[in-house]
Design an enzyme around this catalytic site. Structure first.
Site, PDB file in Angstrom:
ATOM      1  N   LYS A 149      33.862  34.513  53.802  1.00 47.60           N
ATOM      2  CA  LYS A 149      33.958  33.357  54.691  1.00 47.60           C
ATOM      3  C   LYS A 149      34.434  32.173  53.867  1.00 47.60           C
ATOM      4  O   LYS A 149      33.764  31.731  52.952  1.00 47.60           O
ATOM      5  CB  LYS A 149      32.595  33.059  55.325  1.00 47.60           C
ATOM      6  CG  LYS A 149      32.657  32.277  56.646  1.00 47.60           C
ATOM      7  CD  LYS A 149      33.214  30.883  56.570  1.00 47.60           C
ATOM      8  CE  LYS A 149      32.335  29.946  55.761  1.00 47.60           C
ATOM      9  NZ  LYS A 149      32.887  28.517  55.799  1.00 47.60           N
ATOM     10  N   GLY A 198      28.362  26.553  46.876  1.00 48.44           N
ATOM     11  CA  GLY A 198      28.479  25.343  47.680  1.00 48.44           C
ATOM     12  C   GLY A 198      27.404  24.344  47.319  1.00 48.44           C
ATOM     13  O   GLY A 198      26.842  24.377  46.221  1.00 48.44           O
ATOM     14  N   SER A 199      27.102  23.485  48.257  1.00 49.89           N
ATOM     15  CA  SER A 199      26.150  22.409  48.004  1.00 49.89           C
ATOM     16  C   SER A 199      24.726  22.939  47.908  1.00 49.89           C
ATOM     17  O   SER A 199      24.389  23.988  48.476  1.00 49.89           O
ATOM     18  CB  SER A 199      26.232  21.363  49.111  1.00 49.89           C
ATOM     19  OG  SER A 199      25.673  21.864  50.311  1.00 49.89           O
ATOM     20  N   THR A 200      23.896  22.182  47.208  1.00 48.05           N
ATOM     21  CA  THR A 200      22.492  22.572  47.079  1.00 48.05           C
ATOM     22  C   THR A 200      21.792  22.546  48.426  1.00 48.05           C
ATOM     23  O   THR A 200      20.953  23.411  48.719  1.00 48.05           O
ATOM     24  CB  THR A 200      21.792  21.650  46.070  1.00 48.05           C
ATOM     25  OG1 THR A 200      22.403  21.839  44.785  1.00 48.05           O
ATOM     26  CG2 THR A 200      20.311  21.958  45.959  1.00 48.05           C
ATOM     27  N   ALA A 209      23.087  23.188  51.438  1.00 50.99           N
ATOM     28  CA  ALA A 209      23.448  24.410  52.164  1.00 50.99           C
ATOM     29  C   ALA A 209      22.805  25.627  51.510  1.00 50.99           C
ATOM     30  O   ALA A 209      22.393  26.571  52.201  1.00 50.99           O
ATOM     31  CB  ALA A 209      24.964  24.559  52.205  1.00 50.99           C
ATOM     32  N   GLY A 210      22.703  25.616  50.182  1.00 50.22           N
ATOM     33  CA  GLY A 210      22.072  26.724  49.483  1.00 50.22           C
ATOM     34  C   GLY A 210      20.622  26.903  49.866  1.00 50.22           C
ATOM     35  O   GLY A 210      20.130  28.032  49.997  1.00 50.22           O
ATOM     36  N   GLU A 264      25.308  29.776  43.803  1.00 52.08           N
ATOM     37  CA  GLU A 264      25.907  28.939  42.767  1.00 52.08           C
ATOM     38  C   GLU A 264      26.094  27.564  43.394  1.00 52.08           C
ATOM     39  O   GLU A 264      26.942  27.385  44.270  1.00 52.08           O
ATOM     40  CB  GLU A 264      27.229  29.530  42.293  1.00 52.08           C
ATOM     41  CG  GLU A 264      27.689  28.979  40.953  1.00 52.08           C
ATOM     42  CD  GLU A 264      28.558  27.747  41.092  1.00 52.08           C
ATOM     43  OE1 GLU A 264      28.006  26.634  40.941  1.00 52.08           O
ATOM     44  OE2 GLU A 264      29.752  27.882  41.347  1.00 52.08           O
ATOM     45  N   CYS A 309      31.728  21.455  40.490  1.00 49.78           N
ATOM     46  CA  CYS A 309      30.283  21.426  40.263  1.00 49.78           C
ATOM     47  C   CYS A 309      29.917  21.393  38.784  1.00 49.78           C
ATOM     48  O   CYS A 309      28.806  21.012  38.417  1.00 49.78           O
ATOM     49  CB  CYS A 309      29.619  22.619  40.947  1.00 49.78           C
ATOM     50  SG  CYS A 309      30.293  24.220  40.447  1.00 49.78           S
ATOM     51  N   GLU A 340      24.928  14.326  42.772  1.00 48.48           N
ATOM     52  CA  GLU A 340      26.276  14.854  42.598  1.00 48.48           C
ATOM     53  C   GLU A 340      27.244  14.091  43.504  1.00 48.48           C
ATOM     54  O   GLU A 340      27.106  14.101  44.722  1.00 48.48           O
ATOM     55  CB  GLU A 340      26.319  16.349  42.920  1.00 48.48           C
ATOM     56  CG  GLU A 340      27.660  16.985  42.629  1.00 48.48           C
ATOM     57  CD  GLU A 340      27.655  18.489  42.852  1.00 48.48           C
ATOM     58  OE1 GLU A 340      28.269  19.206  42.050  1.00 48.48           O
ATOM     59  OE2 GLU A 340      27.055  18.935  43.846  1.00 48.48           O
TER      60      GLU A 340
END
Length: 474
Positions: free
Chosen positions: A173, A225-227, A229-230, A247, A281, A381
């Protein structure tokens, strides 16, 4: 103009459930780059069903590891032959400068070579001593690989290649911003001879991404991706007891020791901080300088930042292109304004759009000095060309500041004494530390501590992320 009106599902080009095509516009001037189909949940269902069938009943997981390696080696060769075309397309889509997308192609070759070498020596089935116990390493199953827009081929292939080498099937995706380049990757998989059903490629929005990772027939989620979303994906994986690797973000510190060669530091930070428009990142955006050399460091970085050419990403002379979209431009500019309000000293740059570039999503490369590590511009970030310089008293203080972060992805140490640099690096709580901007290693694991993620990529350790271990007692 390029048009992809179909989705790559199970190795075939399939009409999407939604007939609408997304306009892909250049972040440089909003010109139309192309149009592409976007996946919705019904397309995810088709892709996952194809992957499930290919894994449960198809040849790919049952081929020898050597046969799978031959296919991936063929794919890698074809991708390398088409690298120039892909680099130009990625630059047009997401604003990454052409020097960066071109420079990244050989890195992809090295990354794939490290995975292939790891697979060759992996030990897929072993007997333990004289006990007769057999340990097998088997593929996990159907993998949902979810990637961001900032470096699409690197983010995709660091997941897809080890998953495929392990014998998994993959639904990738990708972000809408990279629809054209990522769908073009499907052509290369087909030409490499991958069996039907093994790979699907779906550009889609966040809602469709969540539908994919929540799908009951997905066995493993691999996300970059972003923390934020993680955390959401980790909660879904936890509820369903799925394997997951993440990651995520970073706020990497680079420590300049008192004996460092400042000219080398500046040249190294040009790339370690500002590569890929700093939409990266791993970017070294916190510079820790000794008080004895603080003014010297700030002045040298000011010269560097002001030398960076900002402009059209297709121009080979451009070092920094536009941010990927208007929202990202506004986010970075708001952080620059926040830094001013927090009391940091604006050395160069600022929140205004660069002169003459109002038609694109451009940001002025910005340097802050007199920054306290507790400021938001030092803790959060930003994902744009903003660098902060923080003073430290001694090496103990430098290590403390470097580790005083919710993140732990990357970092650096600068010194004329590499052995001493290694001593400092051992104390930094991050997944990767580069001494004097040493080149990255693709056989060593890559990933983060703390809020920078779970799991590792690259080499044998990255390959293990897609493996189940089975013990057979005989």
């Amino acid at each position: 103009m390029i048009t992809y009106d179909k989705l790559y599902i199970g190795g075939e080009w399939v009409e999407p459930a939604s007939g609408e095509l997304l306009d892909i516009r250049s972040p440089h001037d909003q010109s139309l780059v192309g149009r592409a189909a976007q996946a919705t949940p019904p397309d995810v269902d088709k892709a996952v069903a194809a992957a499930r069938e290919a894994f449960d009943d198809g040849p790919w997981p049952r081929m020898t590891p050597e046969a799978r390696q031959e296919v991936i080696a063929r794919f890698t060769k074809l991708r390398a032959e088409r690298a120039g075309e892909a680099a130009a397309l990625i630059s047009a889509e997401n604003g990454a400068p052409l020097w960066f997308t071109t420079w990244g192609a050989p890195a992809l070759d090295r990354q794939a070579a490290a995975y292939l070498e790891a697979a060759k020596n992996f030990g897929w089935e072993e007997r333990l001593g004289s006990s007769g116990t057999v340990v097998r390493r088997e593929p996990i199953g159907v993998v949902a690989a979810v990637i961001p827009w900032n470096s699409p081929y690197s983010a995709a292939l660091v997941k897809m290649i080890p998953a495929l080498l392990a014998g998994c099937t993959v639904v990738l995706k990708a972000s809408p911003e990279n629809s054209l380049s990522i769908l073009r990757l499907g052509e290369t998989f087909t030409d490499a001879g991958l069996p039907d059903g093994v790979v699907s490629i779906l550009p889609a929005d966040r809602e469709t991404s969540e539908y994919l990772v929540s799908h009951p027939d997905v066995d493993k989620i691999s996300f970059t991706g972003s923390t934020g979303a993680g955390r959401r994906i980790a909660s879904i994986a936890g509820e369903q007891l799925k394997r997951v690797s993440l990651e995520l973000g970073g706020k990497s510190a680079t420590i300049i020791l008192e004996d460092a060669d400042l000219a080398a530091v500046v040249e190294g930070l040009k790339f370690a901080t500002f590569a890929n428009n700093s939409e990266n990142c791993q970017a070294h955006t916190r510079v820790l300088a000794p008080r004895s050399r603080y003014d010297e460091v700030v002045e040298a970085l000011k010269t560097l930042v002001e030398s960076l050419k900002v402009g059209d990403p297709a121009d080979p002379e451009t070092f920094i292109g536009p941010m990927v979209r208007a929202g990202q431009q506004q986010r970075v500019q708001s952080y620059i304004q926040l830094g001013i309000e927090e009391g940091a000293r604006l050395v160069t740059g600022g929140p205004e759009t660069p002169e003459g570039l109002d038609g694109g999503f451009y940001v002025r490369p910005t340097l802050f000095a007199d920054v306290d590590n507790g400021m938001r511009i030092a803790q959060e970030e930003i994902f744009g060309p903003v660098i902060v310089v923080i003073a430290y008293r001694d090496e103990e203080d430098a290590v403390r500041i470097a580790n005083d972060s919710p993140y732990g992805l990357s970092g650096g140490v600068w010194t004329t004494n590499p052995e001493h640099g290694l001593e400092i690096a051992r104390r930094i709580r991050t997944g990767v530390v580069r001494i004097n901007s040493a080149p990255p290693s693709f056989d060593g694991p890559f990933g983060g501590y703390k809020a920078s993620g779970i799991g590792r990529e690259n080499g044998a350790v990255g390959l293990t992320e897609y493996i189940e271990h089975k013990t057979i007692n005989t």
